[in-house]
Design an enzyme around this catalytic site. Structure first.
Site, short mmCIF file in Angstrom:
data_model
loop_
_atom_site.label_atom_id
_atom_site.label_comp_id
_atom_site.label_asym_id
_atom_site.label_seq_id
_atom_site.Cartn_x
_atom_site.Cartn_y
_atom_site.Cartn_z
N GLY A 1 7.31 5.51 -16.79
CA GLY A 1 8.20 5.74 -17.95
C GLY A 1 9.11 6.92 -17.67
O GLY A 1 8.85 7.44 -16.48
N CYS A 2 10.31 6.95 -18.34
CA CYS A 2 11.39 7.82 -17.95
C CYS A 2 10.83 9.29 -18.11
O CYS A 2 10.79 10.21 -17.14
CB CYS A 2 12.79 7.83 -18.64
SG CYS A 2 12.27 7.60 -20.59
N TYR A 3 10.34 9.62 -19.39
CA TYR A 3 9.88 11.09 -19.77
C TYR A 3 8.72 11.47 -18.88
O TYR A 3 8.54 12.37 -18.26
CB TYR A 3 9.43 10.98 -21.13
CG TYR A 3 10.54 11.28 -21.99
CD1 TYR A 3 11.25 12.18 -22.22
CD2 TYR A 3 10.46 10.36 -23.19
CE1 TYR A 3 12.27 12.38 -23.15
CE2 TYR A 3 11.76 10.12 -24.15
CZ TYR A 3 12.56 11.46 -24.12
OH TYR A 3 13.72 11.53 -25.05
N THR B 1 7.90 10.36 -15.65
CA THR B 1 8.27 10.59 -14.34
C THR B 1 8.70 12.02 -14.25
O THR B 1 8.24 12.82 -13.48
CB THR B 1 9.21 9.70 -13.97
OG1 THR B 1 9.01 8.58 -14.06
CG2 THR B 1 10.08 10.14 -12.60
N ALA B 2 9.72 12.65 -15.10
CA ALA B 2 10.24 13.99 -14.93
C ALA B 2 8.85 14.89 -15.39
O ALA B 2 8.89 15.86 -14.60
CB ALA B 2 11.21 14.08 -16.09
#
Lengths: 382, 382, 382, 382
Positions: free
Chosen positions: A178-180, A182-183
């Site tokens: 997911g995007c969160y 990943t970061a």
């Protein structure tokens, strides 16, 4: 890629039974054929855009519910000129990307892998290792627990070897992060691997494209502009993913037991919606298990990422603007001389490194291409 | 107010020696005369706007460096129609507001209080109790340490009685709180007073108007738009203010020693710049000194704020949009059932409750008016 | 106003048969009772906010489809604290504001005027004089053509006398101007009255709140942000309103025939959507019927507007930011020394002077109050 | 390109006397060496970004005042990773791009062309054919009128043949079009060529990056956000360029005299600043010299642009978002059935087709490459 102007739903040059990463890596030849299921959302559109610039890929088919035979430009006006048209069936291709609401890709997965295609799911259906987590976090019973067991969490910076191994098997299923997560996972992995996370607050800020393209009143421009709010308190689904992966890093570290990082047992994750379209900034507040110096942090991160083409460790807090449009993750980590706390900050473009770019990176890993192929773009600023 | 159309620099109806809150509260009569030093910045403009709608105030003079005799509309086009003009000297008035770069108001303070005026500093020169903190956090030696000793931290919700006491003395100096501290201290005070803060991460997001009006390349629209970044790591000056006030709350609580809240000894404060003009959201991640229930939190906050006209405790995470244009602080506090951590979130309009509105509220306290006078505006949405 | 905390649907102090502007102006006494039908949209919310600050108004009832007995704060979180609740019926009050999709208010109008209430329609149902225009521009047959005949176009700056006359009659129906027409007609009226408009292009830019609050995919933040587009080419409904009113101004001018302004026979109106929430800027490109000087323009506009409290004629092109949050219309008109063309530019806050503020101004006209009552706010900047 | 990691200021592989497009096109071999003077502004940064992705270009040197030997990433953090460093002198290269304030490039031009380099000026110093226009529109006397005589207006869609001819001469100077003129001239050229423009109002909207990177108070985020304004009334310098080029199109048309398009003798150009970073939309309101049908318009535009890779004629009004990040110009032209007026709308990314992308396109023309080389990017949305 070769822009296939009409509506191909078959990678006709490739005989059935000869699809997928193993066949390709064994020197089958030709382009990698790729299909996208869920082509009309933001992640799908971004993926098409990136694949249109990928030199080794042939876009073999697009699928989007209730849009059969529509030009893709009706959904993505920026792709007018591509000539691409939406097909009426799941494409037959070396790799199928799914960008779908949770639960949908899991339901299609068996059919997709049966045709020999690698499945790369941009949604969450293959991210969590334990089927038991799906009813808890996603409120559905996973329909393909066997496939889930074989799925690899597709963050190449942490799981490259596992991904390559999966590419050699008959069944290749990648649960793209997911995007969160990943970061956040990239930002914290070196600390977790060293067993340094005693307590952790992850305070993240996202642009609105992460909420998708469905018409919702609270995502109207007039509601989002000139405003910021937190949402998803204590229940955001990405929490499970961060906990799984950060705990695993702790285990991966030298001499570490499962309890290495007490702070990642239950991640305190607080996401915010801010008035911008793209970008995620994750600000991680860490109490360490023992005192650390800036030099130690610098070494840890340099060692972890010096050979990673998409991770840049920088000296100043990064702006999301400076990774916009790229597959980069830019990270800054600092120790507070007054309190000893560590602040680790990561910035990505949520639609690229947080979704479509990461998906292309995973494709490159699976098919044995240089990982940056088709992803060389510098960020676009201002 | 009475818009004084020409350029009055004297509150001529009021004999010298008869200025200030004590004289007014003893029934002197007439309007409260007010002057603003630093009228051309964002806080100054907002203060003029609010005072133009205040029924008990006469704007006796405006002062802005190098702009003598300019119409205020040249600085604040929204105030065209007020007819106000900038004066060439510090006004002679019951109350003088200073909205100036740090160090400047401190240098003028002796002169201002000598004429009998109450001094309300919107800048930081009278916020920190200890003169020794100024060289550390602000890099200047305080030129008026005696006045600093007599200054009151002007957050009415916490220091109303002290402010009233100061209004009865010959010298009345109010150090008005900074924008981040206003939101953060109000959001955390009930927890601090109960000795509940074991560890604390304050992750705050601000609109750009907080950076002021000076032309800086990194505050250009093209740089800020579509971007978010952290700044001021470990060194933001507002940290000192939060620590001072949260520690004091701990001492103020029942049965609490100085060590009640270990988490506020060194506040982990991380501010972010986000692409909006107005608004601050402060997200406070708290490890508590003992387990708490949601009911206990609800009681603590209800008790603390039920009679406060400008603090609204709400059930859902607040959006800054929903306090925009008002003097409100909206707070939500929740305990995580999984981890026991507490998340407390506060939202304000940084130019109103975080600056000019708070200043008017303090004026009302000092001069014995209902605290909401001139501040009754509902927020403006969308 | 008196915030009526529970859910009053009756202005109980006022006997039936004694409602409406005529009764009030004849000295009936008490507050003006006001009801709002369509309270949950953006214009409705803004109207409530303004009326909550109006000293002569009592909010007697709110009505919003399918939201009976909901607190208004559920629709408008900024109005939390007002205690207002949505009623289940059309309120019984001196004045009823309707803020509804086109065609709906016209269907309710007979019932509303029958109870003696003045009807002030923020929608378009009573703006066009000719019933025949409704099927053409709005695609419905007007259900109350008799009431339409009696309706007055409620732009006080042009129709104040007619509005006052209507307030003395048994039936008072005001068709409040649309947002684009308000800005455009005020910007062009002095030119039209002087018969100066030979050709005209109206190029207007609007914030997104003008599109309302309904969830539409093309009004999502991600779609609108960082973009501008024209829409409604040749068919925007506000065109009819501009033509009607500008033609009437031509007739109203000294010695002018119907053909005075050939440029307003068919107004070339091109609206644009820009990435902001509030504000309309209308840029009018005019070929004049004869050469004009800047001095002549300045005189025309000074004469037209010098006594208008809400119209400011300014020397430099106005920014919408500098009227944001106010009922002002700021106008700049210039002649091009090279070509002789005239550029006339007007700026308003679309939700205030373009909707709710204008509605309050009309209420003040009808009930004989000073026109600025409750509308004294200076714009809020930045 | 080959990212030259250190600080090359010489294209060392190419012997002096063998630089420039003619030498290259005669088969000299090797990469095209390119230098940029004015590398630290927005256009310069965008140009570097594009050239870093150009397969036939070697970046031979960057020059930016007072920044000698600084990494380019200090100016353009998005280009961190390129390893590029600013040089201390004008580079020695096949082509020199200048992106400088007006008047500066003209002063350097003689030196640049003397070394054999083609000069491509992104600024305005070589756009206007007549030296007499410079004191009028730009307030300086052109220092190199001889070079100006030889300069070609570098809009390939209209002047491709002239550009190619210039590339074969000893002196190659290209005046690259301004951002507004690029959009406007492309949008109107087919109408002008057909002698159809009787009267013309050009109402354009630009993102803020067009105002450059200098710190100006009125370009601060807080000033620009939530606002729109017109500026540069009757005096915007791009007006001259539009008039020159549109008049020339009139002459270029079949059987047309200079007076073909009376509407372009003095273009009524009104630019607006809107709250976005990138993008220009130009809305052209045209009175035609004779009645036209939609079919005629469609034919005119299809004929003009069907073979142009960067011009897309579309059926619906274009959004700037849908050309963001690309070198495309998207155009829509419609006739109003009521009035006979024509509306022609064009959208570009002002930093790409309006500046750096156009510059690369011109480079491709001069050096005989396919025009799309290095410019194949699809727009990036949302």
């Amino acid at each position: 890629m070769t822009a296939t102007q009409s509506t191909p739903s078959q990678a006709s040059n490739v005989p059935a039974g000869n699809l997928g990463p193993a066949a390709y890596r064994q020197g089958r030849g030709g382009a990698i054929t790729v299909g996208i299921v869920g082509a009309t959302g933001y992640a799908g559109g971004e993926l098409i855009r990136l694949l249109l610039g990928h030199p080794n890929v042939e876009l073999a088919g697009l699928y989007g519910r209730n849009r059969d035979h529509q030009p893709i430009a009706a959904s993505h006006p920026n792709l007018s000129g591509s000539g691409l048209v939406i097909d009426g069936a799941i494409p037959h291709a070396d790799a199928i990307f799914t960008a779908l609401p949770h639960g949908v890709a899991a339901g299609m997965a068996t059919e997709i892998v049966a045709q020999g295609s690698a499945l790369l799911d941009i949604g969450p259906d293959f991210r969590l290792h334990s089927p038991a987590d799906y009813p808890i976090w996603y409120k559905f019973d996973h329909p393909a627990p066997d496939l889930l067991t074989q799925a690899v969490y597709g963050l190449p910076e942490l799981h490259r070897a596992e991904m390559r191994a999966a590419a050699g098997r008959d069944v290749t299923v990648i649960g793209l992060p997911g995007c969160y997560p990943t970061a956040t996972i990239l930002t914290l992995a070196p600390l977790a691997r060293a067993g340094l996370i005693a307590d952790l607050a992850v305070d993240a800020k996202s642009g609105v494209s992460g909420a998708g393209r469905e018409a919702k009143a609270d995502m109207l421009f007039s509601e989002v502009n000139e405003s910021v709010k937190a949402y998803g308190l204590f229940s955001h689904r990405h929490t499970a993913e961060m906990e799984q992966e950060l705990q695993a890093q702790g285990e991966a570290g030298p001499l570490l037991s499962r309890e290495a990082n007490p702070g990642v047992a239950t991640v305190d994750f607080l996401p915010h919606l801010i008035p911008m379209t793209r970008g995620i900034l994750t600000s991680c507040h860490v109490r360490t298990t023992r005192p650390v110096t800036q030099e130690e942090l610098d070494s840890l991160y340099a060692e972890a990422y010096q050979d990673e083409p998409f991770v840049q460790v920088v000296a100043d807090p990064p702006s999301t603007k400076h990774v916009f449009g790229s597959n980069l993750c830019r990270i800054c980590v600092k120790v507070d001389p007054r309190s000893g706390r560590v602040i680790a900050i990561g910035a990505i473009d949520n639609l690229i490194k947080g979704a479509a770019g990461q998906a292309v990176q995973a494709l490159n890993v699976l098919f044995g291409l240089p990982e940056t192929t088709g992803l060389e773009h510098y960020p676009l600023a201002p």
